[in-house]
Design a protein around this motif. Structure first.
Motif, PDB file in Angstrom:
ATOM      1  N   THR A   1     -12.469  -2.245  -8.770  1.00 20.17           N
ATOM      2  CA  THR A   1     -11.634  -2.925  -7.781  1.00 20.17           C
ATOM      3  C   THR A   1     -11.056  -1.928  -6.781  1.00 20.17           C
ATOM      4  OG1 THR A   1     -11.081  -4.619  -9.393  1.00 20.17           O
ATOM      5  CG2 THR A   1      -9.644  -4.435  -7.478  1.00 20.17           C
ATOM      6  N   GLY A   2     -10.613  -0.795  -7.278  1.00 21.08           N
ATOM      7  CA  GLY A   2     -10.095   0.239  -6.386  1.00 21.08           C
ATOM      8  C   GLY A   2     -11.150   0.731  -5.413  1.00 21.08           C
ATOM      9  N   LYS A   3     -12.360   0.933  -5.906  1.00 18.99           N
ATOM     10  CA  LYS A   3     -13.448   1.382  -5.031  1.00 18.99           C
ATOM     11  C   LYS A   3     -13.809   0.293  -4.009  1.00 18.99           C
ATOM     12  CE  LYS A   3     -14.360   5.266  -7.247  1.00 18.99           C
ATOM     13  NZ  LYS A   3     -14.465   6.587  -6.701  1.00 18.99           N
ATOM     14  N   ALA A   4     -13.765  -0.965  -4.423  1.00 17.17           N
ATOM     15  CA  ALA A   4     -14.075  -2.058  -3.496  1.00 17.17           C
ATOM     16  C   ALA A   4     -13.034  -2.134  -2.393  1.00 17.17           C
ATOM     17  CB  ALA A   4     -14.166  -3.378  -4.247  1.00 17.17           C
ATOM     18  N   VAL A   5     -11.769  -1.954  -2.741  1.00 15.66           N
ATOM     19  CA  VAL A   5     -10.703  -1.969  -1.730  1.00 15.66           C
ATOM     20  C   VAL A   5     -10.901  -0.823  -0.741  1.00 15.66           C
ATOM     21  CG1 VAL A   5      -8.223  -1.648  -1.389  1.00 15.66           C
ATOM     22  CG2 VAL A   5      -9.042  -3.172  -3.177  1.00 15.66           C
ATOM     23  N   ASP A   6     -11.266   0.348  -1.248  1.00 14.33           N
ATOM     24  CA  ASP A   6     -11.543   1.479  -0.356  1.00 14.33           C
ATOM     25  C   ASP A   6     -12.718   1.178   0.569  1.00 14.33           C
ATOM     26  OD1 ASP A   6      -9.498   2.968  -1.459  1.00 14.33           O
ATOM     27  OD2 ASP A   6     -10.819   4.100  -2.811  1.00 14.33           O
TER      28      ASP A   6
ATOM     29  N   VAL B   1     -13.829  -1.787   1.570  1.00 16.99           N
ATOM     30  CA  VAL B   1     -13.457  -2.795   2.574  1.00 16.99           C
ATOM     31  C   VAL B   1     -12.564  -2.172   3.643  1.00 16.99           C
ATOM     32  CG1 VAL B   1     -12.164  -4.938   2.918  1.00 16.99           C
ATOM     33  CG2 VAL B   1     -13.779  -4.760   1.040  1.00 16.99           C
ATOM     34  N   ALA B   2     -11.707  -1.241   3.244  1.00 15.80           N
ATOM     35  CA  ALA B   2     -10.845  -0.580   4.224  1.00 15.80           C
ATOM     36  C   ALA B   2     -11.669   0.248   5.205  1.00 15.80           C
ATOM     37  CB  ALA B   2      -9.831   0.310   3.510  1.00 15.80           C
TER      38      ALA B   2
ATOM     39  N   PRO C   1     -14.668  -3.129   7.162  1.00 17.43           N
ATOM     40  CA  PRO C   1     -14.215  -4.520   6.993  1.00 17.43           C
ATOM     41  C   PRO C   1     -15.309  -5.556   7.237  1.00 17.43           C
ATOM     42  CG  PRO C   1     -12.744  -3.301   8.447  1.00 17.43           C
ATOM     43  CD  PRO C   1     -13.910  -2.421   8.165  1.00 17.43           C
TER      44      PRO C   1
ATOM     45  N   SER D   1     -17.159  -6.837   4.055  1.00 14.91           N
ATOM     46  CA  SER D   1     -16.308  -7.278   2.951  1.00 14.91           C
ATOM     47  C   SER D   1     -16.955  -8.384   2.115  1.00 14.91           C
ATOM     48  CB  SER D   1     -14.947  -7.734   3.471  1.00 14.91           C
ATOM     49  OG  SER D   1     -15.083  -8.872   4.282  1.00 14.91           O
TER      50      SER D   1
ATOM     51  N   MET E   1     -17.435  -7.859  -1.838  1.00 18.19           N
ATOM     52  CA  MET E   1     -16.753  -8.739  -2.796  1.00 18.19           C
ATOM     53  C   MET E   1     -17.741  -9.436  -3.725  1.00 18.19           C
ATOM     54  SD  MET E   1     -13.651  -8.370  -2.647  1.00 18.19           S
ATOM     55  CE  MET E   1     -13.101  -6.990  -1.698  1.00 18.19           C
TER      56      MET E   1
ATOM     57  N   LEU F   1     -18.645  -6.916  -6.247  1.00 19.41           N
ATOM     58  CA  LEU F   1     -17.495  -6.671  -7.117  1.00 19.41           C
ATOM     59  C   LEU F   1     -17.367  -7.773  -8.157  1.00 19.41           C
ATOM     60  CD1 LEU F   1     -14.871  -5.190  -7.906  1.00 19.41           C
ATOM     61  CD2 LEU F   1     -13.722  -6.592  -6.194  1.00 19.41           C
TER      62      LEU F   1
END
Length: 71
Positions: free
Chosen positions: A26-31, A33-34, A37, A40, A44, A47
């Protein structure tokens, strides 16, 4: 403590590994997407698929622990 209880406890620890793995993913996915974008949706999807597979291992471990304790 007998060996069946110990074996069930070890089997139940698969939930810890799955939790750590899902947290890291999840942390890697947030990075990701940041950084991108526009990707995403694809990120997701991957993920969710990875999380489901990781959670399946935890469920298998839980089921094995229950089977060990019942039998």
């Amino acid at each position: 403590m007998d060996l069946t209880t110990l074996a069930a406890a070890i089997a139940a620890f698969t939930g810890i590994g799955a939790g750590i793995g899902i947290g890291i993913a999840t942390g890697k996915a947030v990075d990701a997407v940041a950084r991108q974008p526009e990707a995403s949706g694809k990120i997701m999807t991957l993920l969710l698929l990875g999380g489901a597979l990781a959670e399946a291992t935890a469920i298998y471990g839980f089921v094995i622990a229950i089977i060990i304790l019942v039998s």
